[in-house]
Design a protein around this motif. Structure first.
Motif, PDB file in Angstrom:
ATOM      1  N   HIS A 121      16.298  13.707 -51.722  1.00 51.78           N
ATOM      2  CA  HIS A 121      16.985  13.889 -51.818  1.00 51.78           C
ATOM      3  C   HIS A 121      17.683  15.135 -51.442  1.00 51.78           C
ATOM      4  N   TRP A 128      19.954  18.167 -50.559  1.00 52.30           N
ATOM      5  CA  TRP A 128      21.783  18.611 -50.700  1.00 52.30           C
ATOM      6  C   TRP A 128      22.431  19.759 -48.999  1.00 52.30           C
ATOM      7  N   ARG A 169      24.514  22.868 -48.355  1.00 50.69           N
ATOM      8  CA  ARG A 169      24.747  24.061 -48.309  1.00 50.69           C
ATOM      9  C   ARG A 169      25.566  25.125 -47.236  1.00 50.69           C
ATOM     10  N   TYR A 178      15.624  24.196 -55.529  1.00 50.65           N
ATOM     11  CA  TYR A 178      15.287  22.959 -55.950  1.00 50.65           C
ATOM     12  C   TYR A 178      14.519  22.597 -55.619  1.00 50.65           C
ATOM     13  N   GLU A 215      24.329  23.588 -57.695  1.00 54.06           N
ATOM     14  CA  GLU A 215      24.470  23.836 -55.825  1.00 54.06           C
ATOM     15  C   GLU A 215      25.361  25.028 -55.703  1.00 54.06           C
TER      16      GLU A 215
END
Length: 417
Positions: free
Chosen positions: A381, A383, A385, A405, A417
Motif C-alpha cells: 500500500h 500513500w 501526502r 497508517y 489521508e
C-alpha cells in the motif's frame, strides 16, 4: 485550598529554558480542585527567593517549587524553603545512601557537594527520585502551610508529582477527581473539538477538555465524585459517546504512545517488522525502539536508504524506476516496500521517501511531498501526502503519519489521508 507554582532558576528567568513545568503543574492542580492565583519565576538569588516564598505563603496554602535542588552553590531552593519555616537541615540517611551508591565510582562528586542533596528539614517528607540524584521534599510549616520542593528536569519532576505529591494532596480534597485521556491521530485539534463541541461546552460533571501536543490531539475527560469507582462510572458514557463520533482516530488512552500501540500489536501477533527510511532518516525506527514491551523480538532490520544507490543496493529498487519516476514517487515507494520484504522476510515492512527541503523541490514535486509505503499480508500500500512547514516538521509529520497508517492497516481501519 490555594496553591502557587514557583519556578526557580536564572536560566528560566532569562528565557534560556522554556518553563513547561508550570504548565503541567497548573493543569494537574486545577484537576485536583486547587485554586491557582499566581505563578512565579525567581532567579538563583537567596534574598529574592526568600521574599518570593514569604509573599506566596501569605495567600497560598501550598507553594510548589521546581528547580534548585542540585549539588552546586546556586541550588538554594530547599535551603531557603527551610529558612522561611525557621527549620534546620539535617542529614537524611536513606537519601545519602542512595546518592552515595549512585556516585560510588566518583568520590570527588560527593566531596564537591552532592551530599547536600541529602540534607532536609527534620519535619520534611522526603520524596525519593529514581530518575535523578535530587530527592524532593514536602516541608510542613506553621498554620497548615506547606512548601513542596520538586526537581527542575521534567523527566524527574513529573513522575515525582504523579507518584508522590498527588497522593499527598488528595488528603485535602473532599472529593475524588479522576481523568481519562483519549489520544487521537489524524484529526486536528479544531476538527476534533468541532465534532464533540457540545460535550466540551458542557459545564456539567464530567468535563471534556481538548489539547494539542506533538502532532496529535487529546481529549481529557474529568469527573469529580465521592469515590474513584463512581467517577469512572461517570466517565464511561462520555467516553462511549466520544468513541462513537471519532473512534477511528483514537489510538490510545492516558499514557499510551503510537509506538506502544504498534509495538503491542506486533508482539501480540508475533509479526516481524522491517523499516527503510529516506526522508525520515531513522525517526520511525527510533520511535519504535522506545517501546519497552519486546520490540527486540519483532524488529528485524532498519535501513536509512537516503541515496538512490542505497535504495538499489539494499531494497532492490530498479535503476529504471528511479530514472523514469524519481526517488520520490509512488513507484519507488512501492518497490522499496516490496524489496524490503524480499530482503528481510519481514511480515510488515514500512518505508518512506520524500522531499523535506528546504531545497530539492520543484513545481511538479514541491517541498513537503512524501510517499509512505507499507507491505502487509502480501500486499503493498502506498500513500501520497503533502506536508507544510520546515524540514524538521515535515519529517516529524511524515513519521507520525506513517505510524498511524501502520496502526490503521494492522487493525483493519480505513486509512484517511
Amino acid at each position: 485550598m490555594n496553591a502557587e507554582i514557583m519556578a526557580v532558576g536564572t536560566e528560566l528567568l532569562l528565557g534560556d529554558i522554556v518553563n513547561t513545568n508550570a504548565q503541567y503543574l497548573a493543569k494537574e492542580l486545577a484537576l485536583l480542585g486547587f485554586g491557582i492565583y499566581r505563578q512565579t519565576t525567581v532567579g538563583d538569588n537567596e534574598v529574592r527567593l526568600e521574599i518570593a516564598l514569604k509573599e506566596a505563603l501569605k495567600e497560598a496554602d501550598i507553594v510548589i517549587t521546581t528547580g534548585g535542588l542540585g549539588p552546586t552553590p546556586d541550588d538554594i531552593t530547599k535551603e531557603i524553603s527551610a529558612k522561611v519555616f525557621s527549620q534546620e537541615l539535617v542529614l537524611h540517611e536513606p537519601s545519602y545512601k542512595v546518592i552515595e551508591t549512585y556516585f560510588r565510582n566518583n568520590a570527588r562528586a560527593m566531596e564537591n557537594g552532592n551530599q547536600k542533596q541529602a540534607m532536609f528539614p527534620a519535619s520534611a517528607i522526603v520524596l525519593d527520585n529514581p530518575n535523578g540524584t535530587a530527592p524532593g521534599c514536602i516541608i510542613v510549616g506553621p498554620e497548615n502551610k506547606f512548601i513542596i520542593n520538586l526537581p527542575g528536569p521534567p523527566r524527574e519532576m513529573k513522575p515525582m508529582f504523579e507518584n508522590k505529591v498527588k497522593p499527598f494532596l488528595l488528603q485535602f480534597m473532599e472529593h475524588t477527581i479522576i481523568s481519562k485521556t483519549l489520544r487521537c491521530i489524524g484529526l486536528g485539534e479544531w476538527d476534533m473539538a468541532t465534532r464533540v463541541k457540545d460535550l466540551i461546552d458542557s459545564s456539567e460533571n464530567p468535563t471534556v477538555a481538548p489539547y494539542a501536543k506533538d502532532g496529535e490531539s487529546i481529549l481529557r475527560i474529568t469527573a469529580r465524585a465521592k469515590t474513584e469507582e463512581e467517577a469512572r462510572m461517570m466517565i464511561a458514557p462520555v467516553e462511549e459517546e466520544i468513541r462513537r463520533r471519532i473512534g477511528e482516530y483514537i489510538y490510545g488512552i492516558d499514557e499510551d504512545t503510537l509506538e506502544d500501540v504498534i509495538g503491542r500489536e506486533l508482539v501480540s501477533h508475533n509479526k516481524s517488522i522491517a523499516i527503510a527510511e529516506s526522508v525520515t532518516g531513522g525517526m520511525i525506527a527510533s520511535r519504535l525502539l522506545s517501546f519497552e514491551g519486546g520490540m527486540s523480538k519483532v524488529l528485524k532490520e532498519a535501513f536509512v536508504t537516503y541515496s538512490d544507490e542505497s535504495k538499489m543496493k539494499y531494497l532492490g529498487v530498479k535503476e529504471e524506476t528511479l530514472r523514469s519516476f524519481g526517488a520520490v514517487s509512488e513507484e519507488t515507494a512501492k518497490e522499496m516496500a516490496q524489496g524490503l520484504h524480499e530482503a528481510t522476510g519481514s511480515e510488515v515492512c514500512l518505508v518512506t521517501t520524500g522531499i523535506a527541503g528546504p531545497t530539492g523541490g520543484s513545481e511538479e514535486k514541491p517541498v513537503g511531498l512524501v510517499y509512505i509505503g507499507i507491505y502487509l499480508d502480501g500486499s503493498v500500500h502506498v500513500w501520497k501526502r503533502y506536508f507544510t512547514g520546515g524540514r524538521e516538521r515535515i519529517r516529524i509529520r511524515t513519521t507520525i503519519a506513517a505510524l498511524d497508517y501502520l496502526r490503521r492497516l494492522m487493525n483493519g481501519i480505513e486509512v484517511i489521508e
